[in-house]
Scaffold this motif. Structure first.
Motif, PDB file in Angstrom:
ATOM      1  N   PHE A  47     -38.588   2.068   3.591  1.00 23.52           N
ATOM      2  CA  PHE A  47     -39.100   1.630   4.886  1.00 23.52           C
ATOM      3  C   PHE A  47     -38.544   2.574   5.956  1.00 23.52           C
ATOM      4  CE2 PHE A  47     -39.426  -2.202   2.317  1.00 23.52           C
ATOM      5  CZ  PHE A  47     -40.675  -2.679   2.681  1.00 23.52           C
ATOM      6  N   VAL A  48     -39.436   3.201   6.710  1.00 23.81           N
ATOM      7  CA  VAL A  48     -39.027   4.159   7.738  1.00 23.81           C
ATOM      8  C   VAL A  48     -39.117   3.491   9.105  1.00 23.81           C
ATOM      9  CG1 VAL A  48     -39.430   6.426   8.757  1.00 23.81           C
ATOM     10  CG2 VAL A  48     -39.929   6.042   6.324  1.00 23.81           C
ATOM     11  N   ASP A  49     -37.961   3.244   9.710  1.00 22.31           N
ATOM     12  CA  ASP A  49     -37.932   2.596  11.017  1.00 22.31           C
ATOM     13  C   ASP A  49     -38.168   3.635  12.103  1.00 22.31           C
ATOM     14  OD1 ASP A  49     -37.523   0.881  13.146  1.00 22.31           O
ATOM     15  OD2 ASP A  49     -35.348   1.153  13.131  1.00 22.31           O
ATOM     16  N   LEU A  59     -33.114  -5.747   9.377  1.00 20.53           N
ATOM     17  CA  LEU A  59     -33.695  -6.393   8.204  1.00 20.53           C
ATOM     18  C   LEU A  59     -33.823  -5.417   7.038  1.00 20.53           C
ATOM     19  CD1 LEU A  59     -36.496  -8.522   9.924  1.00 20.53           C
ATOM     20  CD2 LEU A  59     -34.360  -9.354   8.918  1.00 20.53           C
ATOM     21  N   ILE A  60     -34.199  -4.186   7.333  1.00 15.54           N
ATOM     22  CA  ILE A  60     -34.320  -3.176   6.273  1.00 15.54           C
ATOM     23  C   ILE A  60     -32.981  -2.989   5.560  1.00 15.54           C
ATOM     24  CG2 ILE A  60     -34.688  -0.711   5.815  1.00 15.54           C
ATOM     25  CD1 ILE A  60     -36.804  -0.750   8.046  1.00 15.54           C
ATOM     26  N   LYS A  61     -31.903  -2.926   6.317  1.00 16.67           N
ATOM     27  CA  LYS A  61     -30.577  -2.757   5.716  1.00 16.67           C
ATOM     28  C   LYS A  61     -30.209  -3.976   4.868  1.00 16.67           C
ATOM     29  CE  LYS A  61     -27.321  -0.365   7.300  1.00 16.67           C
ATOM     30  NZ  LYS A  61     -26.150   0.192   8.012  1.00 16.67           N
ATOM     31  N   SER A  71     -34.995   0.535   0.057  1.00 17.31           N
ATOM     32  CA  SER A  71     -34.092   1.385   0.830  1.00 17.31           C
ATOM     33  C   SER A  71     -34.764   1.696   2.166  1.00 17.31           C
ATOM     34  CB  SER A  71     -33.764   2.671   0.067  1.00 17.31           C
ATOM     35  OG  SER A  71     -34.949   3.373  -0.247  1.00 17.31           O
ATOM     36  N   GLY A  72     -34.111   2.492   2.979  1.00 19.71           N
ATOM     37  CA  GLY A  72     -34.681   2.733   4.304  1.00 19.71           C
ATOM     38  C   GLY A  72     -34.241   4.033   4.925  1.00 19.71           C
ATOM     39  N   ASN A 313     -29.755   7.138   6.718  1.00 24.71           N
ATOM     40  CA  ASN A 313     -30.556   7.391   5.524  1.00 24.71           C
ATOM     41  C   ASN A 313     -30.016   6.588   4.346  1.00 24.71           C
ATOM     42  OD1 ASN A 313     -32.102   8.397   3.418  1.00 24.71           O
ATOM     43  ND2 ASN A 313     -31.991  10.514   4.134  1.00 24.71           N
ATOM     44  N   VAL A 314     -30.456   5.349   4.219  1.00 22.77           N
ATOM     45  CA  VAL A 314     -30.042   4.497   3.106  1.00 22.77           C
ATOM     46  C   VAL A 314     -30.706   4.967   1.809  1.00 22.77           C
ATOM     47  CG1 VAL A 314     -30.060   2.132   2.221  1.00 22.77           C
ATOM     48  CG2 VAL A 314     -29.729   2.538   4.664  1.00 22.77           C
TER      49      VAL A 314
END
Length: 329
Positions: A47-49, A59-61, A71-72, A313-314
């Motif tokens: 997911f790219v915020d 929320l992505i984290k 991941s994100g 960058n997760v």
């Protein structure tokens, strides 16, 4: 045969309302593909915020910690849909054997990804997700989109009608795609230029699951202008035609005025003068605007500024963690 590492790139901007359902649906698809031995168990949903102002990144984290396939990537600010998509594709390139791009709003049928992978295993480097029909669109949006595709076709741009940014790219297709360094990246027009073996998968588009569309009329029009000016100089040539026609009209009016002067039929007035001023002024302003659009693109291109900046960058951390775990095994 080693199973391909798939990365699903999902641009997000203020998507906290739909994110939970997006994670659920996309995770289920990944699990089905893993069970079918179609992809590697390390495959990720990235997911790219895109500089969201709500809780999207938070929320992505959270989901990346609780879901092994999530991941994100967080951008430092809002770069727009195409910028976020480009950032995700660039980040995914090193680790992925293939990538799928899809929007977070769940309007595109996630089940089509299964067929995407079937086509990938058949040897296709590019798989386009194409809408089977546009029943969910308004009359204006449906017809304006069809008009846009027709205009682009007339200008010589090889686009896939009713295809947005829902597609699969193989590793080598993505590698070649990233060689294109345009500042104003019109991805839908560039992918067909790659020339690799491609096919289409048709699907029915759904209503947006939650939240509001991030593509209002203004953004759609700007997107269309970007697409046209990124691939064709036809608008400049059109100005030449308009200018030539206007010049000929001026010559005819000049001859008419001289004839009227000779025969004494001149009636004092301002109508013809005002019409001429507005006509020529309008043509000049349109010309300046079109030329300015092209010059502006050149101006941004020659600066060679980064097209995006990554703040967190997760995805990279997860990929490295999976590699370390595999090496220990």
């Amino acid at each position: 045969m080693e199973k391909p590492f798939l990365t699903v790139v999902v641009p997000c901007y203020n998507e906290e309302e739909v994110l939970s359902e997006s994670v659920t649906q996309l995770t289920n698809i990944i699990k089905k593909l893993v069970m079918n031995d179609s992809i590697s168990n390390n495959s990720q949903i990235m997911f790219v915020d895109d500089g969201s102002k709500d809780r999207t990144w938070e929320l992505i984290k959270q989901y990346s910690e609780s879901h092994e396939h999530v991941s994100g990537l967080k951008l430092s600010r809002n770069y727009g849909h195409q910028g976020a998509l480009l950032a995700g594709l660039t980040a995914a390139h090193e680790h992925s054997d293939c990538v799928v791009s899809i929007d977070a709003d769940l309007q595109d049928d996630v089940n089509a990804i299964i067929e995407f992978m079937e086509k990938y295993h058949e040897g296709f480097d590019v798989v386009y997700g194409v809408r089977d029909k546009r029943d969910t669109d308004t009359f204006f949006k449906r017809n304006s989109a069809l008009t846009f595709y027709k205009i682009m076709s007339k200008l010589g741009v090889n686009m896939v009608p009713n295809h947005a940014d829902y597609r699969l790219l193989s590793k080598r297709a993505l590698t070649e795609f990233l060689r294109y360094k345009e500042e104003n990246m019109f991805i839908r027009g560039i992918v067909p230029l790659l020339g690799f073996k491609s096919t289409k998968v048709y699907y029915n588009r759904n209503e947006r699951f939650a939240g509001e569309s991030k593509y209002p009329l203004k953004k759609m029009l700007l997107f269309a202008v970007d697409g046209i000016t990124s691939f064709s100089v036809a608008p400049i040539r059109l100005l030449l035609v308009i200018g030539s026609i206007t010049f000929l009209v001026g010559v005819v009016l000049g001859i008419y005025a001289i004839v009227q002067k000779i025969i004494g039929g001149v009636v004092p007035g301002w109508t013809s003068l005002i019409v001429s001023i507005w006509l020529l002024g309008g043509v000049q302003l349109i010309g300046m605007g079109v030329l300015g659009e092209y010059i502006g693109k050149i101006f941004r291109q020659v600066k060679e500024r980064p097209r995006f900046t990554i703040e967190d960058n997760v995805f990279e951390m997860k990929c490295e963690k999976n590699k370390n775990n595999e090496s220990l095994v």
